[in-house]
Scaffold this active site. Structure first.
Site, short mmCIF file in Angstrom:
data_model
loop_
_atom_site.label_atom_id
_atom_site.label_comp_id
_atom_site.label_asym_id
_atom_site.label_seq_id
_atom_site.Cartn_x
_atom_site.Cartn_y
_atom_site.Cartn_z
N LYS A 1 -0.84 4.93 4.76
CA LYS A 1 -1.80 4.02 5.39
C LYS A 1 -1.48 3.86 6.88
CE LYS A 1 -4.03 -0.46 4.77
NZ LYS A 1 -5.35 0.14 5.04
N HIS B 1 0.82 -1.20 0.00
CA HIS B 1 0.00 0.00 0.00
C HIS B 1 0.86 1.26 0.00
CE1 HIS B 1 -3.22 -2.77 1.18
NE2 HIS B 1 -4.06 -1.83 0.79
N1 LIG Z 1 -12.85 -0.79 2.19
C1 LIG Z 1 -12.19 -0.33 1.15
O1 LIG Z 1 -12.43 -0.72 0.00
C2 LIG Z 1 -11.14 0.70 1.37
C3 LIG Z 1 -10.87 1.11 2.62
N2 LIG Z 1 -9.95 2.07 2.86
C4 LIG Z 1 -9.84 2.50 4.24
O2 LIG Z 1 -10.53 3.74 4.35
C5 LIG Z 1 -9.94 4.53 5.38
C6 LIG Z 1 -9.60 5.90 4.83
O3 LIG Z 1 -8.57 5.77 3.89
P1 LIG Z 1 -8.00 7.04 3.10
O4 LIG Z 1 -9.11 7.78 2.46
O5 LIG Z 1 -6.88 6.54 2.28
O6 LIG Z 1 -7.41 7.90 4.33
P2 LIG Z 1 -7.24 9.49 4.41
O7 LIG Z 1 -6.27 9.73 5.52
O8 LIG Z 1 -6.95 10.05 3.06
O9 LIG Z 1 -8.69 10.00 4.82
C7 LIG Z 1 -9.23 9.88 6.09
C8 LIG Z 1 -9.98 11.17 6.36
O10 LIG Z 1 -10.71 11.02 7.57
C9 LIG Z 1 -10.59 12.23 8.27
N3 LIG Z 1 -10.90 12.01 9.66
C10 LIG Z 1 -10.11 11.51 10.65
N4 LIG Z 1 -10.79 11.47 11.80
C11 LIG Z 1 -12.02 11.95 11.53
C12 LIG Z 1 -13.18 12.20 12.32
N5 LIG Z 1 -13.19 11.97 13.64
N6 LIG Z 1 -14.28 12.70 11.71
C13 LIG Z 1 -14.28 12.97 10.43
N7 LIG Z 1 -13.21 12.79 9.63
C14 LIG Z 1 -12.10 12.29 10.18
C15 LIG Z 1 -9.17 12.69 8.03
O11 LIG Z 1 -9.05 14.06 8.32
P3 LIG Z 1 -7.58 14.79 8.27
O12 LIG Z 1 -7.28 14.91 6.82
O13 LIG Z 1 -7.79 16.10 8.93
O14 LIG Z 1 -6.65 13.88 9.00
C16 LIG Z 1 -9.05 12.38 6.55
O15 LIG Z 1 -9.51 13.45 5.76
C17 LIG Z 1 -8.75 3.71 5.89
O16 LIG Z 1 -9.11 3.00 7.03
C18 LIG Z 1 -8.45 2.76 4.75
O17 LIG Z 1 -7.83 1.58 5.16
C19 LIG Z 1 -9.24 2.64 1.85
C20 LIG Z 1 -9.43 2.24 0.57
C21 LIG Z 1 -10.39 1.22 0.21
O1 LIG Z 2 -5.79 2.13 3.03
C1 LIG Z 2 -6.02 1.76 1.85
O2 LIG Z 2 -5.64 2.40 0.88
C2 LIG Z 2 -6.79 0.52 1.65
N1 LIG Z 2 -7.30 -0.06 2.68
C3 LIG Z 2 -8.09 -1.24 2.67
C4 LIG Z 2 -7.38 -2.34 3.44
O3 LIG Z 2 -6.81 -2.06 4.52
O4 LIG Z 2 -7.42 -3.49 3.01
C5 LIG Z 2 -8.56 -1.62 1.30
C6 LIG Z 2 -7.57 -1.38 0.22
O5 LIG Z 2 -6.55 -2.33 0.36
C7 LIG Z 2 -7.03 0.04 0.28
#
Ligand SMILES: NC(=O)C1=CN([C@@H]2O[C@H](COP(=O)(O)OP(=O)(O)OC[C@H]3O[C@@H](n4cnc5c(N)ncnc54)[C@H](OP(=O)(O)O)[C@@H]3O)[C@@H](O)[C@H]2O)C=CC1
Ligand SMILES: O=C(O)C1=N[C@H](C(=O)O)C[C@H](O)C1
Length: 266
Positions: free
Chosen positions: A159, A155
């Site tokens: 992350k 990743h």
């Molecule tokens: N299930 C799936 O298919 C996928 C899951 N994911 C998961 O999704 C999650 C997010 O990933 P990603 O978008 O890359 O991460 P990012 O860090 O880009 O985004 C997370 C966002 O959440 C915000 N945040 C943190 N705490 C809070 C809160 N209390 N209330 C509101 N917003 C908050 C952060 O704010 P700030 O910018 O101010 O820190 C940030 O903007 C991860 O857990 C990742 O593993 C990712 C890709 C695919």
């Molecule tokens: O953080 C990410 O980017 C992603 N998180 C998910 C995971 O923890 O498996 C899904 C995907 O791999 C992207």
């Protein structure tokens, strides 16, 4: 056409902003509010780089759900807040669709019980990409014939959680197919701690974090004289959006928590 009222938590994030762009493309989804750490009281359209939604930003989840009539919460934040948001949403009768990873098995069990008690549908999916779901399902099938397996997940370096939720889910699915098995030499020793990665039921998971990567996983099966590699790559976060839309549509018909998109696909 049905109109599903959606709140997005984490709208400025890599995934949250992509989710807003997905919502913009669907007339049956109506963004009614967002949950963010910053920008209390502002509108999404006022945040540079985000779509022109009039939806108000709340920093407090209770105030959000008290002020806004919502059907679904999409959570794409952090393990700590994702868990709190999911729990609160269920308590308010708002159906969570959660992509956030890094929940413990105890947290998942607690949320499952809460959803059942409140009779609220919820979807928690460690990976919403259809290719990744198939990669996990194919791996589960392969484990029946190849009990020796190692998982390499790769990743981007921003992350927070390791191993990835997808790797953990893959290991759980493989566990359903094979007897617990300690792999490698029985006397093997790590001369540098962590060299063999995380150990789940004897299965090793290796986490790579590098700039330039998005989300990638290889599941490598070994048997005398042959290897089988099942590999999936997400090159763009658009890959997760059809799974999120599919989950939003399905969660409206559920009254329990479903963990893993494979349990919704036919
Ligand atoms: N299930 C799936 O298919 C996928 C899951 N994911 C998961 O999704 C999650 C997010 O990933 P990603 O978008 O890359 O991460 P990012 O860090 O880009 O985004 C997370 C966002 O959440 C915000 N945040 C943190 N705490 C809070 C809160 N209390 N209330 C509101 N917003 C908050 C952060 O704010 P700030 O910018 O101010 O820190 C940030 O903007 C991860 O857990 C990742 O593993 C990712 C890709 C695919
Ligand atoms: O953080 C990410 O980017 C992603 N998180 C998910 C995971 O923890 O498996 C899904 C995907 O791999 C992207």
């Amino acid at each position: 056409m049905s109109n599903i009222k959606v709140v997005v938590a984490g709208p400025r994030g890599r995934m949250g902003s992509e989710a807003l762009r997905m919502i913009e493309k669907h007339d049956d989804l109506n963004l009614v509010a967002c949950l963010d750490m910053k920008h209390e009281g502002e509108r999404i359209k006022d945040i540079p780089g985000l779509p022109a939604f009039d939806a108000k930003i709340f920093t407090d989840i209770d105030q959000c759900f008290q002020a806004v009539d919502a059907d679904v919460l999409i959570d794409l934040t952090t393990p700590e807040y994702g868990y709190l948001h999911t729990k609160t949403a269920i308590q308010y009768g708002v159906r969570p669709v959660v992509g956030t990873t890094g929940f413990t098995s105890e947290q998942l069990a607690e949320l499952t019980d809460l959803a059942e008690e409140k009779r609220i549908g919820a979807v928690i999916a460690p990976n919403f990409a259809i290719g990744a779901v198939l990669m996990m399902q194919f791996s589960k099938w392969a484990a029946k014939y190849f009990p020796d397996v190692e998982i390499i997940e790769k990743h981007h370096d921003q992350k927070l959680d390791a191993p990835s939720g997808t790797a953990v889910k893959t290991a759980e699915l493989i566990k359903q197919e094979r007897e617990k098995k300690q792999q490698g030499h029985p006397n093997e020793q790590e001369t540098i701690q962590g060299a063999r990665g995380a150990n789940v039921d004897g299965m090793h998971i290796h986490s790579v974090r590098l700039p330039g990567l998005v989300a990638h996983q290889e599941v490598i099966f070994g048997s005398p004289g042959e290897n089988l590699t099942i590999k999936h790559d997400s090159f763009h976060r658009q890959s997760f959006m059809s799974g999120i839309k599919f989950s939003i549509d399905h969660v409206m018909k559920l009254d329990v928590l479903v963990y893993g998109l494979e349990n919704l696909l036919e």
